[in-house]
Design an enzyme around this catalytic site. Structure first.
Site, mmCIF file in Angstrom:
data_model
loop_
_atom_site.group_PDB
_atom_site.id
_atom_site.type_symbol
_atom_site.label_atom_id
_atom_site.label_comp_id
_atom_site.label_asym_id
_atom_site.label_seq_id
_atom_site.Cartn_x
_atom_site.Cartn_y
_atom_site.Cartn_z
ATOM 1 N N ASP A 184 10.161 5.165 5.059
ATOM 2 C CA ASP A 184 10.006 4.030 5.961
ATOM 3 C C ASP A 184 10.548 2.753 5.328
ATOM 4 O O ASP A 184 10.997 2.763 4.176
ATOM 5 C CB ASP A 184 8.568 3.899 6.484
ATOM 6 N N LYS A 203 8.978 1.920 11.098
ATOM 7 C CA LYS A 203 7.655 1.410 10.759
ATOM 8 C C LYS A 203 7.641 -0.089 10.549
ATOM 9 O O LYS A 203 6.690 -0.621 10.031
ATOM 10 C CB LYS A 203 7.064 2.074 9.492
ATOM 11 N N GLY A 215 5.649 3.402 1.425
ATOM 12 C CA GLY A 215 5.380 2.269 0.556
ATOM 13 C C GLY A 215 3.939 2.319 0.048
ATOM 14 O O GLY A 215 3.049 2.782 0.758
ATOM 15 N N THR A 238 -1.078 1.000 -4.618
ATOM 16 C CA THR A 238 -1.139 0.283 -3.353
ATOM 17 C C THR A 238 -0.775 -1.191 -3.566
ATOM 18 O O THR A 238 -0.901 -1.720 -4.681
ATOM 19 C CB THR A 238 -2.534 0.450 -2.718
ATOM 20 N N MET A 244 -0.737 -6.760 6.132
ATOM 21 C CA MET A 244 -0.138 -7.009 7.465
ATOM 22 C C MET A 244 -0.769 -8.217 8.150
ATOM 23 O O MET A 244 -0.987 -8.199 9.361
ATOM 24 C CB MET A 244 -0.304 -5.753 8.365
HETATM 25 N N1 SAH Z 1 0.562 2.055 2.197
HETATM 26 C C1 SAH Z 1 0.916 0.710 1.813
HETATM 27 C C2 SAH Z 1 0.575 -0.302 2.869
HETATM 28 C C3 SAH Z 1 1.322 -0.110 4.158
HETATM 29 S S1 SAH Z 1 0.975 -1.360 5.321
HETATM 30 C C4 SAH Z 1 0.220 0.363 0.484
HETATM 31 O O1 SAH Z 1 -0.632 1.124 0.018
HETATM 32 O O2 SAH Z 1 0.559 -0.668 -0.093
HETATM 33 C C5 SAH Z 1 2.240 -2.521 5.002
HETATM 34 C C6 SAH Z 1 1.686 -3.787 4.410
HETATM 35 O O3 SAH Z 1 1.445 -3.626 3.016
HETATM 36 C C7 SAH Z 1 2.598 -4.965 4.488
HETATM 37 O O4 SAH Z 1 2.580 -5.574 5.764
HETATM 38 C C8 SAH Z 1 2.022 -5.858 3.436
HETATM 39 O O5 SAH Z 1 0.840 -6.483 3.888
HETATM 40 C C9 SAH Z 1 1.625 -4.860 2.366
HETATM 41 N N2 SAH Z 1 2.667 -4.717 1.336
HETATM 42 C C10 SAH Z 1 3.301 -3.584 0.992
HETATM 43 N N3 SAH Z 1 4.159 -3.809 -0.020
HETATM 44 C C11 SAH Z 1 4.065 -5.121 -0.311
HETATM 45 C C12 SAH Z 1 4.698 -5.969 -1.266
HETATM 46 N N4 SAH Z 1 5.615 -5.510 -2.140
HETATM 47 N N5 SAH Z 1 4.361 -7.274 -1.286
HETATM 48 C C13 SAH Z 1 3.443 -7.771 -0.430
HETATM 49 N N6 SAH Z 1 2.816 -7.014 0.487
HETATM 50 C C14 SAH Z 1 3.110 -5.703 0.543
#
Ligand code: SAH
Length: 263
Positions: free
Chosen positions: A50, A72, A103, A133, A185
């Site tokens: 994604d 996504k 991600g 995460t 988000m």
């Molecule tokens: N599964 C992912 C989250 C997915 S939802 C995890 O565990 O991180 C997607 C949200 O994650 C984004 O809208 C943002 O709020 C956050 N996010 C993911 N990567 C990020 C990054 N490098 N910097 C800031 N926020 C991030």
């Protein structure tokens, strides 16, 4: 490639044909991949990824792997979730090694649970490879500890984006002192979120930060209070993905910063 640095390290073995690997790619910096993730992505026959997965990480995937973009992005779900779940089943039945790369961590706001439910229902073997995460990775690179004995004994992760577009959170539970609130988000709802936290009892000058593209060369952090942060974020022109961090721990940033932001 790196796995040879760990030749005798016990592993769960190489990626198996006919199996789906839900792999967490971490928040962006490729060095935050787990060893297991690195091994598995190097062996993929098919990669389904994604938009949050960084190019630097895609470069580590088996170059011969067939690549499928699953979208996504907010408001741009290129492949509907139900179709995607079934696509994984179909690919696995073709006896390929499927990597579903997400991600961060697949089981943290990543719909990993929904994908695994479908795999289970269809008898498809799978493995979940956890990732770092965003909360953990981004906070570390922003110089903000999630907990601290003097400031926060609890840390809550919430999503600021719900299925029907509303933000119906447990405000009294979130507006507590001695707790850090991490909002995934949440950029579009930032003003509302800050307002609600104050309306439910947090001080108007309670510390808050927002971090764009944490752990990458484009990382930018804006810090303020529940009153000032929304406007500061707009003025800074921040763009998703961003992570919002609310709590006294934000005050430690100046002392604990180590990663220099150039973006
Ligand atoms: N599964 C992912 C989250 C997915 S939802 C995890 O565990 O991180 C997607 C949200 O994650 C984004 O809208 C943002 O709020 C956050 N996010 C993911 N990567 C990020 C990054 N490098 N910097 C800031 N926020 C991030």
């Amino acid at each position: 490639m790196t796995p040879s640095l760990l030749p005798d390290y016990p592993t769960r073995g190489p990626a198996q044909p006919g199996t789906v690997y839900l792999v967490g790619a971490g928040p962006g910096d490729p060095e935050l991949l787990t060893v297991r993730a690195l091994r598995i992505i190097a062996q993929a026959d098919v990669l389904v990824y994604d938009h949050l997965v960084s190019q630097a990480i895609l470069d580590l995937v088996n170059p011969a792997a067939e690549r499928m973009y699953a979208g996504k992005q907010r408001g741009n779900h290129s492949v509907p979730q139900d179709d995607l779940n079934l696509l994984l089943v179909k690919l696995a039945r073709e006896n390929k090694r499927i990597v579903r790369l997400k991600g961060g961590d697949p089981y943290t706001f990543g719909r990993g649970g929904e994908e695994v439910e479908t795999l289970k229902e269809n008898g498809v073997p799978f493995e979940v490879v956890p990732g770092i995460t965003a909360a953990a990775g981004v906070a570390a690179f922003a110089g903000i500890p999630l907990t601290h004995r003097n400031h926060a004994q609890a840390c809550v992760f919430v999503t600021g984006h719900l299925k029907d577009g509303s933000m119906n959170l447990d405000w009294p539970g979130l507006a507590r002192r001695r707790q850090t609130v991490i909002i995934y988000m949440g950029l579009n709802g930032l003003s509302y979120l800050c307002e609600q936290l104050v309306a439910h009892g947090l001080p108007a000058d309670w510390p808050a930060a927002i971090v764009q593209q944490g752990t990458t060369a484009n990382q930018r952090t804006v810090t303020g209070t529940l009153t000032t942060l929304p406007e500061l974020a707009v003025n800074a022109g921040l763009k998703a993905p961003t992570l919002i961090i609310v709590g006294e721990v934000v005050k430690l940033k100046d002392k604990l910063t180590w990663f220099s932001e150039t973006g």
